[in-house]
Design a protein around this motif. Sequence first.
Motif, PDB file in Angstrom:
ATOM      1  N   ALA A 403      32.754 -41.566 -14.006  1.00  0.00           N
ATOM      2  CA  ALA A 403      32.918 -40.810 -12.761  1.00  0.00           C
ATOM      3  C   ALA A 403      31.964 -39.617 -12.714  1.00  0.00           C
ATOM      4  CB  ALA A 403      34.361 -40.354 -12.616  1.00  0.00           C
ATOM      5  N   PHE A 404      32.027 -38.770 -13.733  1.00  0.00           N
ATOM      6  CA  PHE A 404      31.125 -37.611 -13.758  1.00  0.00           C
ATOM      7  C   PHE A 404      29.777 -38.034 -14.332  1.00  0.00           C
ATOM      8  CE2 PHE A 404      29.440 -33.977 -16.280  1.00  0.00           C
ATOM      9  CZ  PHE A 404      29.008 -33.227 -15.202  1.00  0.00           C
ATOM     10  N   ALA A 405      28.723 -37.795 -13.563  1.00  0.00           N
ATOM     11  CA  ALA A 405      27.392 -38.257 -13.977  1.00  0.00           C
ATOM     12  C   ALA A 405      26.411 -37.104 -14.148  1.00  0.00           C
ATOM     13  CB  ALA A 405      26.848 -39.246 -12.949  1.00  0.00           C
ATOM     14  N   GLY A 406      26.876 -35.865 -13.961  1.00  0.00           N
ATOM     15  CA  GLY A 406      25.981 -34.719 -14.019  1.00  0.00           C
ATOM     16  C   GLY A 406      25.769 -34.184 -15.425  1.00  0.00           C
ATOM     17  N   LYS A 407      25.401 -32.891 -15.500  1.00  0.00           N
ATOM     18  CA  LYS A 407      25.117 -32.243 -16.776  1.00  0.00           C
ATOM     19  C   LYS A 407      25.854 -30.922 -16.850  1.00  0.00           C
ATOM     20  CE  LYS A 407      21.321 -29.959 -19.318  1.00  0.00           C
ATOM     21  NZ  LYS A 407      21.684 -30.437 -20.653  1.00  0.00           N
ATOM     22  N   LEU A 408      26.711 -30.765 -17.856  1.00  0.00           N
ATOM     23  CA  LEU A 408      27.432 -29.507 -18.042  1.00  0.00           C
ATOM     24  C   LEU A 408      26.477 -28.441 -18.561  1.00  0.00           C
ATOM     25  CD1 LEU A 408      30.440 -28.392 -18.006  1.00  0.00           C
ATOM     26  CD2 LEU A 408      30.365 -28.668 -20.486  1.00  0.00           C
ATOM     27  N   ARG A 417      17.472 -21.962 -15.253  1.00  0.00           N
ATOM     28  CA  ARG A 417      16.346 -22.314 -16.130  1.00  0.00           C
ATOM     29  C   ARG A 417      15.942 -23.769 -15.909  1.00  0.00           C
ATOM     30  NH1 ARG A 417      19.042 -19.140 -20.240  1.00  0.00           N
ATOM     31  NH2 ARG A 417      19.917 -21.024 -21.163  1.00  0.00           N
ATOM     32  N   ILE A 418      16.925 -24.600 -15.566  1.00  0.00           N
ATOM     33  CA  ILE A 418      16.651 -26.019 -15.311  1.00  0.00           C
ATOM     34  C   ILE A 418      16.078 -26.212 -13.912  1.00  0.00           C
ATOM     35  CG2 ILE A 418      17.703 -28.310 -15.112  1.00  0.00           C
ATOM     36  CD1 ILE A 418      19.799 -27.360 -17.170  1.00  0.00           C
ATOM     37  N   ASN A 419      16.646 -25.517 -12.951  1.00  0.00           N
ATOM     38  CA  ASN A 419      16.211 -25.620 -11.554  1.00  0.00           C
ATOM     39  C   ASN A 419      16.186 -24.220 -10.954  1.00  0.00           C
ATOM     40  OD1 ASN A 419      15.561 -26.672  -8.982  1.00  0.00           O
ATOM     41  ND2 ASN A 419      17.728 -26.769  -8.420  1.00  0.00           N
ATOM     42  N   VAL A 420      14.986 -23.619 -10.887  1.00  0.00           N
ATOM     43  CA  VAL A 420      14.843 -22.234 -10.434  1.00  0.00           C
ATOM     44  C   VAL A 420      15.446 -22.075  -9.035  1.00  0.00           C
ATOM     45  CG1 VAL A 420      13.216 -20.395  -9.886  1.00  0.00           C
ATOM     46  CG2 VAL A 420      12.757 -21.932 -11.808  1.00  0.00           C
ATOM     47  N   GLY A 421      16.293 -21.064  -8.908  1.00  0.00           N
ATOM     48  CA  GLY A 421      16.932 -20.810  -7.626  1.00  0.00           C
ATOM     49  C   GLY A 421      17.994 -21.816  -7.255  1.00  0.00           C
ATOM     50  N   ALA A 422      18.601 -22.438  -8.288  1.00  0.00           N
ATOM     51  CA  ALA A 422      19.626 -23.471  -8.051  1.00  0.00           C
ATOM     52  C   ALA A 422      20.740 -22.948  -7.156  1.00  0.00           C
ATOM     53  CB  ALA A 422      20.193 -23.944  -9.384  1.00  0.00           C
ATOM     54  N   THR A 423      21.106 -23.745  -6.181  1.00  0.00           N
ATOM     55  CA  THR A 423      22.139 -23.356  -5.226  1.00  0.00           C
ATOM     56  C   THR A 423      23.511 -23.383  -5.886  1.00  0.00           C
ATOM     57  OG1 THR A 423      20.858 -24.321  -3.428  1.00  0.00           O
ATOM     58  CG2 THR A 423      23.198 -23.911  -2.998  1.00  0.00           C
ATOM     59  N   ARG A 424      24.288 -22.353  -5.644  1.00  0.00           N
ATOM     60  CA  ARG A 424      25.662 -22.332  -6.143  1.00  0.00           C
ATOM     61  C   ARG A 424      26.519 -23.333  -5.367  1.00  0.00           C
ATOM     62  NH1 ARG A 424      27.444 -15.962  -6.704  1.00  0.00           N
ATOM     63  NH2 ARG A 424      25.923 -15.354  -8.324  1.00  0.00           N
ATOM     64  N   GLY A 435      29.682 -24.389  -9.991  1.00  0.00           N
ATOM     65  CA  GLY A 435      28.487 -24.828 -10.707  1.00  0.00           C
ATOM     66  C   GLY A 435      27.262 -24.654  -9.851  1.00  0.00           C
ATOM     67  N   SER A 436      26.196 -25.368 -10.212  1.00  0.00           N
ATOM     68  CA  SER A 436      24.932 -25.259  -9.495  1.00  0.00           C
ATOM     69  C   SER A 436      24.390 -26.644  -9.174  1.00  0.00           C
ATOM     70  CB  SER A 436      23.901 -24.506 -10.350  1.00  0.00           C
ATOM     71  OG  SER A 436      24.366 -23.217 -10.696  1.00  0.00           O
ATOM     72  N   CYS A 437      23.544 -26.696  -8.144  1.00  0.00           N
ATOM     73  CA  CYS A 437      22.894 -27.952  -7.760  1.00  0.00           C
ATOM     74  C   CYS A 437      21.597 -28.101  -8.547  1.00  0.00           C
ATOM     75  CB  CYS A 437      22.622 -27.964  -6.265  1.00  0.00           C
ATOM     76  SG  CYS A 437      21.878 -29.516  -5.700  1.00  0.00           S
ATOM     77  N   GLY A 438      21.354 -29.302  -9.028  1.00  0.00           N
ATOM     78  CA  GLY A 438      20.172 -29.537  -9.848  1.00  0.00           C
ATOM     79  C   GLY A 438      18.959 -29.983  -9.052  1.00  0.00           C
ATOM     80  N   THR A 439      19.031 -29.937  -7.728  1.00  0.00           N
ATOM     81  CA  THR A 439      17.883 -30.310  -6.900  1.00  0.00           C
ATOM     82  C   THR A 439      17.788 -29.372  -5.714  1.00  0.00           C
ATOM     83  OG1 THR A 439      16.902 -32.069  -5.551  1.00  0.00           O
ATOM     84  CG2 THR A 439      19.299 -31.953  -5.604  1.00  0.00           C
ATOM     85  N   ASN A 440      16.559 -29.203  -5.223  1.00  0.00           N
ATOM     86  CA  ASN A 440      16.346 -28.389  -4.028  1.00  0.00           C
ATOM     87  C   ASN A 440      16.172 -29.261  -2.786  1.00  0.00           C
ATOM     88  OD1 ASN A 440      16.399 -25.877  -5.403  1.00  0.00           O
ATOM     89  ND2 ASN A 440      14.306 -26.252  -6.134  1.00  0.00           N
ATOM     90  N   ALA A 441      16.388 -30.564  -2.936  1.00  0.00           N
ATOM     91  CA  ALA A 441      16.246 -31.489  -1.809  1.00  0.00           C
ATOM     92  C   ALA A 441      17.391 -31.296  -0.822  1.00  0.00           C
ATOM     93  CB  ALA A 441      16.231 -32.925  -2.323  1.00  0.00           C
ATOM     94  N   PHE A 442      17.124 -31.659   0.436  1.00  0.00           N
ATOM     95  CA  PHE A 442      18.151 -31.532   1.474  1.00  0.00           C
ATOM     96  C   PHE A 442      19.302 -32.497   1.185  1.00  0.00           C
ATOM     97  CE2 PHE A 442      19.858 -32.848   5.676  1.00  0.00           C
ATOM     98  CZ  PHE A 442      20.390 -31.624   6.051  1.00  0.00           C
ATOM     99  N   PRO A 459      27.913 -28.459 -13.433  1.00  0.00           N
ATOM    100  CA  PRO A 459      29.111 -27.599 -13.476  1.00  0.00           C
ATOM    101  C   PRO A 459      28.981 -26.569 -14.597  1.00  0.00           C
ATOM    102  CG  PRO A 459      29.566 -29.753 -14.436  1.00  0.00           C
ATOM    103  CD  PRO A 459      28.192 -29.840 -13.844  1.00  0.00           C
ATOM    104  N   TRP A 460      29.529 -25.370 -14.356  1.00  0.00           N
ATOM    105  CA  TRP A 460      29.480 -24.309 -15.372  1.00  0.00           C
ATOM    106  C   TRP A 460      30.647 -24.494 -16.344  1.00  0.00           C
ATOM    107  CZ3 TRP A 460      29.270 -20.047 -11.076  1.00  0.00           C
ATOM    108  CH2 TRP A 460      28.038 -20.126 -10.407  1.00  0.00           C
ATOM    109  N   ALA A 461      30.370 -24.221 -17.605  1.00  0.00           N
ATOM    110  CA  ALA A 461      31.368 -24.489 -18.654  1.00  0.00           C
ATOM    111  C   ALA A 461      32.603 -23.601 -18.548  1.00  0.00           C
ATOM    112  CB  ALA A 461      30.735 -24.333 -20.038  1.00  0.00           C
ATOM    113  N   ASN A 462      32.479 -22.438 -17.888  1.00  0.00           N
ATOM    114  CA  ASN A 462      33.622 -21.526 -17.803  1.00  0.00           C
ATOM    115  C   ASN A 462      34.103 -21.338 -16.368  1.00  0.00           C
ATOM    116  OD1 ASN A 462      34.010 -20.710 -20.607  1.00  0.00           O
ATOM    117  ND2 ASN A 462      31.966 -19.833 -20.438  1.00  0.00           N
ATOM    118  N   ALA A 463      33.707 -22.256 -15.481  1.00  0.00           N
ATOM    119  CA  ALA A 463      34.164 -22.171 -14.091  1.00  0.00           C
ATOM    120  C   ALA A 463      35.603 -22.697 -13.983  1.00  0.00           C
ATOM    121  CB  ALA A 463      33.238 -22.982 -13.192  1.00  0.00           C
TER     122      ALA A 463
END
Length: 513
Positions: A403-408, A417-424, A435-442, A459-463
């Motif tokens: 189910a979860f396919a992202g990166k903690l 650091r992974i994606n500069v200006g990552a959207t919250r 957490g944050s979005c790993g892409t700047n695409a629409f 997702p953030w580890a302490n969220a």
Amino acid sequence: MLSKNVELQSTPTTTIASSGFEFDYLDDVWILNRNVTVNVSFLVQFNDRLAEDVIDTLVHYAENHSAHHVSNLAKSLKLYLMASDTDSFSEHGFLAFKSSLSKKNQYKLSIVRGFLRQMRYLGFDENIDDNVYKLTDRWTIPGNEKGVAVLSLDPEVGPFSSAEFEAIGLNAAHKFAEGQLTTKQYATLQLFKATGRRPEQIALLKVKDFSLTSQYTGTPTYVVQVPRVKQGGFGFRSRFRTFGLINSVGQVIELYIEEGIAAVEYQLDRKLTPAEINELPLFMSDKTIKSLNLFSNADLLQFFKTELSHITSAGLARLLISATNKLRIVSERTGQFIHINPYRFRYTLGTRAAIEGAGILTIATLLDHSDTQNVNVYVANLPEFAIEISKIMNQPLAQYAAAFAGKLVEDEREANRINVGATRIPLREKDCDLGSCGTNAFCQDYAPIACYLCPKFMPWANAPHHLILEWLIEERNRLKDDTDGDMTIVSINDQVIVAVCQVIQLCKDYNNV
């Protein structure tokens, strides 16, 4: 060894802990009860003037509060010294301490602040600058997060699933019948399973606490008077709550008592008196039993009356774990042998009571709480959450679904650091960020629900991921009401719920919880 000024060294330095244990507060190690030993040798790292005040305050806590609380205070004070790299309570020290703590450990800052306030209340604050109090009093510090393991039905430390709980009872009965479990192991397991009591409560039971009586039901019923242990201001075995046992459990305890008396009489090479049998602890360590013949007859009865004659909570927990591990039960949720700790039986009792429709007051009584303020912690904040999550997570292969396919990631800083200006990624319904979005695409997907199934999500580890779990269950129940239970619609977010539970587990692994 801790030291005070020469004038005080001529006075007695022993005092009595709240548990009744005597200790010398100048010793490096304080034995506060049979379970808790506190090493205070590090306190000399405070400067000479402050160290004396800190010791006096910690002695006050030892005399008036639980041993575990004193132990937690000592650990937090030691952590403060390490993190602050100073020998005093200072603004710099507290700022350094605060910055060193992760979000989930911020409560330790509150522990030290509380200690500081107690010093001021006791008049031991003359060596602490008033600006330290002004600084720390301004802080709003989050408490220790509670209930997440139960809310998410954590398969390692949360309540057992129905299948797991039933398998424990059935397998234990078979193993006992086959002689693969001793009576002591079976009785231990049965007591935890039936009562959901804390390890210390079961460890403090005596033979006289069990009886077969018609007093409560009009027919002969097995009951046990369970000592209460988390009500402040009361001594060893001073308060009790009656708990009923079904016949099959009571009969096992009866058999175990007979075997226990026989084992002690064999060690002493004599019969126990009725008074000695009454005071005999239900659980004693093998080491304690072997030492009983060192006591005179008169001293033995007095020893049985003390806390020292009882097994430690840790020793009883080890007994429970070894007994349950013999059952070799594989969890349908993990595919591995079930993980055992004593509190899982407690969480299960509360959750099952909620599923059966028990009210808050009933659950509080069942779990031996003096009030209802903490009941929600044990029954997953709202019972229906646990029920609905259980139905979802117990679906075939639910735990194995990818189910979860992202990166903690640790936090927003790592995400950037992974994606500069990552959207919250916010959860506006609960006023928090997850957490944050790993892409700047629409993206037109519905955040944050779609995010937990997206490989770009970080997702953030302490969220507070448990808050979206609450919200998803609230939405599921609303859909159930609005659609008259149309499961095609109701279950639309079940895969997301599985993903959130997986993220919560990843966070626990990351934070070593």
